[in-house]
Design a protein around this motif. Structure first.
Motif, PDB file in Angstrom:
ATOM      1  N   ILE A 152       1.032  -1.247  -0.133  1.00 53.37           N
ATOM      2  CA  ILE A 152       0.453  -0.366  -0.045  1.00 53.37           C
ATOM      3  C   ILE A 152       0.847   1.306   0.115  1.00 53.37           C
ATOM      4  N   VAL A 153       1.071   2.343  -0.788  1.00 56.16           N
ATOM      5  CA  VAL A 153       1.389   3.449  -1.388  1.00 56.16           C
ATOM      6  C   VAL A 153       0.322   4.380  -0.334  1.00 56.16           C
ATOM      7  N   VAL A 154      -0.238   5.068   0.423  1.00 54.43           N
ATOM      8  CA  VAL A 154      -1.249   6.580   0.116  1.00 54.43           C
ATOM      9  C   VAL A 154      -0.080   7.736   0.869  1.00 54.43           C
ATOM     10  N   SER A 155      -1.238   8.928  -0.243  1.00 58.18           N
ATOM     11  CA  SER A 155      -0.532  10.426   0.609  1.00 58.18           C
ATOM     12  C   SER A 155      -1.725  10.972   0.722  1.00 58.18           C
ATOM     13  N   THR A 156      -2.014  11.406   2.150  1.00 56.97           N
ATOM     14  CA  THR A 156      -3.187  11.895   3.055  1.00 56.97           C
ATOM     15  C   THR A 156      -2.939  13.295   3.244  1.00 56.97           C
ATOM     16  N   TYR A 157      -5.209  13.303   2.399  1.00 61.04           N
ATOM     17  CA  TYR A 157      -4.999  15.151   2.397  1.00 61.04           C
ATOM     18  C   TYR A 157      -5.869  15.833   3.490  1.00 61.04           C
ATOM     19  N   GLN A 158      -5.077  16.036   4.822  1.00 63.57           N
ATOM     20  CA  GLN A 158      -6.071  16.122   6.144  1.00 63.57           C
ATOM     21  C   GLN A 158      -6.689  16.793   6.351  1.00 63.57           C
ATOM     22  N   ALA A 159      -7.972  17.304   6.847  1.00 67.76           N
ATOM     23  CA  ALA A 159      -8.917  18.366   7.157  1.00 67.76           C
ATOM     24  C   ALA A 159      -7.623  18.879   8.554  1.00 67.76           C
ATOM     25  N   VAL A 160      -7.761  20.405   8.819  1.00 69.15           N
ATOM     26  CA  VAL A 160      -7.609  20.695   9.491  1.00 69.15           C
ATOM     27  C   VAL A 160      -8.716  20.545  11.333  1.00 69.15           C
ATOM     28  N   ALA A 161      -9.494  19.892  10.817  1.00 73.15           N
ATOM     29  CA  ALA A 161     -10.159  19.496  12.104  1.00 73.15           C
ATOM     30  C   ALA A 161     -10.001  18.258  13.062  1.00 73.15           C
ATOM     31  N   GLY A 162      -8.482  17.428  12.225  1.00 73.65           N
ATOM     32  CA  GLY A 162      -7.830  16.819  12.418  1.00 73.65           C
ATOM     33  C   GLY A 162      -7.100  17.192  13.821  1.00 73.65           C
ATOM     34  N   GLY A 163      -6.830  18.464  13.785  1.00 78.33           N
ATOM     35  CA  GLY A 163      -5.955  19.235  14.791  1.00 78.33           C
ATOM     36  C   GLY A 163      -6.778  19.702  15.855  1.00 78.33           C
ATOM     37  N   GLY A 164      -8.079  19.644  15.723  1.00 80.56           N
ATOM     38  CA  GLY A 164      -9.394  20.122  16.832  1.00 80.56           C
ATOM     39  C   GLY A 164      -9.746  21.492  16.176  1.00 80.56           C
ATOM     40  N   GLN A 165     -10.338  22.355  17.405  1.00 86.59           N
ATOM     41  CA  GLN A 165     -10.908  23.497  17.643  1.00 86.59           C
ATOM     42  C   GLN A 165     -10.374  24.127  16.733  1.00 86.59           C
ATOM     43  N   LYS A 166      -8.877  24.380  18.298  1.00 87.16           N
ATOM     44  CA  LYS A 166      -8.185  25.461  18.026  1.00 87.16           C
ATOM     45  C   LYS A 166      -7.291  25.237  16.455  1.00 87.16           C
ATOM     46  N   GLN A 202       3.457  17.365   7.311  1.00 90.82           N
ATOM     47  CA  GLN A 202       4.020  17.243   8.659  1.00 90.82           C
ATOM     48  C   GLN A 202       2.848  17.324   8.973  1.00 90.82           C
ATOM     49  N   ILE A 203       1.921  16.289  10.134  1.00 88.49           N
ATOM     50  CA  ILE A 203       1.299  15.395  11.106  1.00 88.49           C
ATOM     51  C   ILE A 203       1.561  14.985  12.167  1.00 88.49           C
ATOM     52  N   ASP A 204       1.674  15.781  13.835  1.00 92.69           N
ATOM     53  CA  ASP A 204       2.505  14.806  14.511  1.00 92.69           C
ATOM     54  C   ASP A 204       3.950  15.208  14.463  1.00 92.69           C
ATOM     55  N   PHE A 231       1.965  -7.542   4.216  1.00 90.76           N
ATOM     56  CA  PHE A 231       2.434  -6.564   3.400  1.00 90.76           C
ATOM     57  C   PHE A 231       2.971  -5.232   3.798  1.00 90.76           C
ATOM     58  N   GLY A 232       3.898  -3.974   2.852  1.00 94.72           N
ATOM     59  CA  GLY A 232       4.507  -2.734   3.365  1.00 94.72           C
ATOM     60  C   GLY A 232       3.278  -1.854   2.955  1.00 94.72           C
ATOM     61  N   VAL A 233       3.469  -0.727   3.936  1.00 95.11           N
ATOM     62  CA  VAL A 233       2.311   0.298   3.746  1.00 95.11           C
ATOM     63  C   VAL A 233       3.235   1.552   3.951  1.00 95.11           C
ATOM     64  N   SER A 234       2.730   2.327   2.960  1.00 91.22           N
ATOM     65  CA  SER A 234       4.341   3.907   2.431  1.00 91.22           C
ATOM     66  C   SER A 234       3.064   4.957   2.689  1.00 91.22           C
ATOM     67  N   PRO A 235       3.140   4.948   3.747  1.00 86.81           N
ATOM     68  CA  PRO A 235       2.342   6.499   3.975  1.00 86.81           C
ATOM     69  C   PRO A 235       2.657   8.195   3.542  1.00 86.81           C
ATOM     70  N   THR A 236       2.626   9.207   3.350  1.00 90.78           N
ATOM     71  CA  THR A 236       3.169  10.108   3.421  1.00 90.78           C
ATOM     72  C   THR A 236       1.799  10.895   4.356  1.00 90.78           C
ATOM     73  N   ALA A 237       1.603  12.138   5.568  1.00 89.79           N
ATOM     74  CA  ALA A 237       0.334  12.698   6.046  1.00 89.79           C
ATOM     75  C   ALA A 237       0.920  14.058   5.698  1.00 89.79           C
ATOM     76  N   VAL A 238      -0.514  14.622   4.952  1.00 87.16           N
ATOM     77  CA  VAL A 238      -0.166  15.717   4.575  1.00 87.16           C
ATOM     78  C   VAL A 238      -1.525  16.413   5.087  1.00 87.16           C
ATOM     79  N   ARG A 239      -0.806  17.928   5.467  1.00 85.99           N
ATOM     80  CA  ARG A 239      -2.672  18.712   6.337  1.00 85.99           C
ATOM     81  C   ARG A 239      -2.526  19.364   5.592  1.00 85.99           C
ATOM     82  N   VAL A 240      -4.060  19.924   4.753  1.00 87.84           N
ATOM     83  CA  VAL A 240      -4.613  20.736   4.070  1.00 87.84           C
ATOM     84  C   VAL A 240      -5.032  21.372   3.760  1.00 87.84           C
TER      85      VAL A 240
END
Length: 344
Positions: A152-166, A202-204, A231-240
């Motif tokens: 698995i190769v995954v690139s995430t496009y993660q919303a700011v709500a993942g960082g909380g209300q602040k 960068q997330i975390d 199986f291998g998992v190769s992730p890149t997590a991005v805040r958008v």
């Protein structure tokens, strides 16, 4: 013989996910005989709404779990580490949304559409996976069962709500400052850099292997949920700069050949998945369409022509809902169904 209704506590009831948990319990008509919202001393005394009534938030203490059947935790890792074992010892079953217990061998890590049977061996604390992991494994599990995923190769496009209300408030402030051409006043406090009109790879925190903690969560949690680390998992997590709704570009390789059409047909029947995939008509998942929806949306399903057995897909889900609150409530529903709302 199981009970007909339950005393349910929501720990972190005034936070974004806690409020979503209350809404989800209500919307899905979970059998609640009494709701007990719990939070820190700062929020104690405030009110939340449940089933049309105002309920006063109580301060979380060591004695909060006497008489509670089930507790949904979403108050951060430090709170879960301290209070989840106390709750379990008092006879309350905990579904915890933090990362504290996810990789603990004594705690099942569960996505109900994927590995509900793991609930059978719970010892009082059940972990809710990371939001980005949840929405990836829901559509990938039926593919793994049918064709065996090898990579698995995954690139995430993660919303700011993942960082909380602040984090959401910070983006709102920055957008206003930019529209007012007040760039000098922009001072990131929650995010490492400006998030408005920007992407942050960068997330975390970064770990010794140069992957972030968020990325390694996706690796380890996927293996644990599938009960398979072959199986291998190769992730890149991005805040958008999106408020709510995570997206993921996922590339997989499988042992057995699966065509895009076969994948589309398989996922159309998969629980918790909604296929939106007609590029000719510009039909594909977008985070704005996933907000307030229970399903995980999948589209852009196509074969990867650079490898023999490869597929690409685009996945979107509401990270506060399926990525947190809904999955926790679905775990609670499965516990009730299996008569497991009890601490062994």
């Amino acid at each position: 013989m199981g009970k007909d209704s339950f005393v349910v506590a929501v720990v972190g009831a005034t936070g974004a996910v806690g409020r979503e948990m209350l809404k989800t319990l209500e919307a899905r008509k979970f059998p609640v005989s009494k709701i007990v919202p719990l939070a820190s001393s700062r929020s104690a005394g405030s009110e939340v709404e449940f089933n049309g009534e105002k309920v006063i938030v109580q301060e979380l203490t060591e004695d909060s779990f006497e008489g509670i059947d089930l507790a949904l935790f979403s108050a951060g890792g430090a709170v879960s580490e301290e209070y989840a074992p106390l709750a379990a010892r008092s006879g309350c079953v905990v579904v915890d949304n933090s990362s504290t217990w996810r990789m603990d061998d004594q705690c099942p890590l569960v996505v109900p559409e994927v590995n509900p049977d793991d609930l059978d061996w719970h010892k009082g604390i059940i972990a809710n996976p990371n939001c980005s992991t949840i929405q990836m494994v829901v559509p990938l599990k039926p593919i793994h069962d049918a064709a065996k995923i090898t990579r698995i190769v995954v690139s995430t496009y993660q919303a700011v709500a993942g960082g909380g209300q602040k984090a959401m408030d910070e983006m709102t402030t920055q957008v206003r400052q930019m529209f007012n051409f007040d760039l000098e006043s922009i001072e990131p406090k929650v995010m490492p850099y400006r998030i408005a009109f920007n992407c942050l790879p960068q997330i975390d925190v970064f770990l010794e292997n140069d992957y972030t903690k968020e990325e390694m969560k996706m690796v380890h949690e996927t293996h644990k949920i599938f009960g398979d680390d072959s199986f291998g998992v190769s992730p890149t997590a991005v805040r958008v700069p999106v408020y709510i709704g995570h997206s993921e570009s996922v590339n997989i390789e499988t042992e057995k050949k699966m065509t895009a059409a076969e994948c589309r047909a398989l996922l159309s029947q998969a629980p918790g998945v909604r296929v939106l995939d007609n590029p000719a008509e510009k039909i594909y998942p977008m985070p704005i369409e996933a907000v307030d929806e229970d399903d995980t949306f999948v589209g852009r399903i196509r074969e990867d022509n650079t490898v023999e057995n490869g597929l690409n897909m685009w996945i979107c889900a509401d990270n506060l809902r399926k990525g947190a609150a809904l999955n926790a409530v679905q775990i609670a529903e499965e516990l009730v169904k299996r008569d497991l709302v009890r601490v062994p």
